[in-house]
Write an enzyme that holds these catalytic residues in place. Sequence first.
Site, mmCIF file in Angstrom:
data_model
loop_
_atom_site.group_PDB
_atom_site.id
_atom_site.type_symbol
_atom_site.label_atom_id
_atom_site.label_comp_id
_atom_site.label_asym_id
_atom_site.label_seq_id
_atom_site.Cartn_x
_atom_site.Cartn_y
_atom_site.Cartn_z
ATOM 1 N N HIS A 129 17.481 3.525 -10.165
ATOM 2 C CA HIS A 129 17.781 4.894 -10.593
ATOM 3 C C HIS A 129 16.659 5.538 -11.413
ATOM 4 O O HIS A 129 16.736 6.714 -11.731
ATOM 5 C CB HIS A 129 19.072 4.866 -11.423
ATOM 6 C CG HIS A 129 19.720 6.201 -11.626
ATOM 7 N ND1 HIS A 129 20.265 6.921 -10.585
ATOM 8 C CD2 HIS A 129 19.921 6.971 -12.738
ATOM 9 C CE1 HIS A 129 20.771 8.069 -11.048
ATOM 10 N NE2 HIS A 129 20.570 8.119 -12.354
ATOM 11 N N ASP A 183 20.356 1.388 -6.776
ATOM 12 C CA ASP A 183 20.657 2.261 -7.916
ATOM 13 C C ASP A 183 21.856 1.703 -8.687
ATOM 14 O O ASP A 183 22.950 1.571 -8.131
ATOM 15 C CB ASP A 183 20.964 3.663 -7.382
ATOM 16 C CG ASP A 183 21.049 4.706 -8.470
ATOM 17 O OD1 ASP A 183 21.665 4.419 -9.518
ATOM 18 O OD2 ASP A 183 20.514 5.799 -8.261
ATOM 19 N N SER A 201 19.586 12.845 -10.932
ATOM 20 C CA SER A 201 20.855 12.367 -11.489
ATOM 21 C C SER A 201 21.670 13.564 -11.988
ATOM 22 O O SER A 201 21.999 14.445 -11.197
ATOM 23 C CB SER A 201 20.562 11.346 -12.586
ATOM 24 O OG SER A 201 21.733 10.635 -12.916
#
Lengths: 278, 278
Positions: free
Chosen positions: A256, A224, A147
Amino acid sequence: MQQIQRNFCFDGEQQTYQWYSKELQGDAKFSIYLPEQARAGEACPAVFYLAGLTCTEETFAIKAHAQRLAAQLGLILVMPDTSPRGETVAKGDSWDLGLGAGFYINATQAPWVEHYRMESYIADELYYAVLEHFPIQKGRIGIMGHSMGGHGALTLAWKYPEKFKSVSAFAPICAPSQCPWGEKAFTHYLGEAREEWLAHDAVALIQSKGALFSEVLVDQGLADQFYHQLHPQLLQQACTKVGQKLTLRQHESYDHGYYFIQSFIDDHLQFHAAKLSD
Amino acid sequence: MQQIQRNFCFDGEQQTYQWYSKELQGDAKFSIYLPEQARAGEACPAVFYLAGLTCTEETFAIKAHAQRLAAQLGLILVMPDTSPRGETVAKGDSWDLGLGAGFYINATQAPWVEHYRMESYIADELYYAVLEHFPIQKGRIGIMGHSMGGHGALTLAWKYPEKFKSVSAFAPICAPSQCPWGEKAFTHYLGEAREEWLAHDAVALIQSKGALFSEVLVDQGLADQFYHQLHPQLLQQACTKVGQKLTLRQHESYDHGYYFIQSFIDDHLQFHAAKLSD
């Protein structure tokens, strides 16, 4: 450099250190996994892991389930915190700015400029410190992240290709200049001038610097919850344009979080081990 | 039974449920890992994991790194919380009593007697609920646990051998009647009469009921900071006395935590998979 935690794990050691960082102007923590070979003093390849928003130096160590294969492969894992910490550090008004949200760049704007220097911290200060203190093979260091940390891994790899020989990411923020998380962070840390942002945007960096690695591995879940922030298709387009080989795997049903990461961490460790032994 | 979290993981799902427990007189949570086969409706063997002091239904799911091999073996993992929860539940004065410290027994003393019925909750209420709601093969259910949960796994296995076909433990409290944690908990939950305690003490149960399993697997770290609470040698003596095969592995340098558990979790899953397929 003070060792504040140490746990035996797969015949190696999971360790946490606290030390004073000149770049961050304060105490910083990182954790490191040393496989058995490294504990015995044998030089090993290493992979830096940059974590995402709200995470710390503990998150990957606890949640990613990487130690088993790192032990088998003889890989050292280096896990920094995600921002400067401490009483004097500007905190930000939300979970996606300030503490836990350093974005792996050097801020140029008040009140962030004093402490928020995560780029120099990771790529210079911590990089050379772990090379000095642990048996890491020079020239055999990779970088990966998740991320915000996926953005960090891609951008630091493209900024410092002489320092990182392999790069991979889980659900990276590929184009921070073009998504709410990145726009908010870059406006605060770098100011309003969007042209300044491009030096810290993976898609823009790849377009301007071209192909630098034999292959980049990226895993992305298709369930996600932050997919709209991530823009993997822009990464793919940029890589295609410059001839950078990208293995982008999109996985149905995965979200995610770290249950996604643990499902594919072995492939990333194998990828780095192979690239670092080339 | 309400699903409150769900994450795809190794082609299976890590799920968390909340439901009203009659035994605990309140809402309770548990988590469950369903491998791909179970998601597709195929009946699979299952292993209950009982966690230690201060833990919740999340701890094992995050920290033990069990899902990878559970997915490969087609094992369902059931992870209950460690005590009743909620506003009306007696809290206790410390981390080793009350919330997070149910000790997998039914309390007989005030103020615990109303909610602290973790034995009946695990071995009856939750046991039959998961059999009803998930594709678990009847007769192919094992139990394992850590520390307080290792005590729970051993005692529930010896109390309900018709329900649990295999049993293993990490650093179990083997003789709670003879260590500070157990003496404190049993005095509060069961009262001062020590003879009542023996029905809930693994060493005493094994001595009175004899050998019940083809093999029991126990891993113990020799750098365990709580070693004096655990008495693995008393477990070994009791098993030897009654002819119960015990594989007790003592590991130099490993401590009490999840870095120890993750290092040996694969062996426990393999052990249960083998015993449950006998």
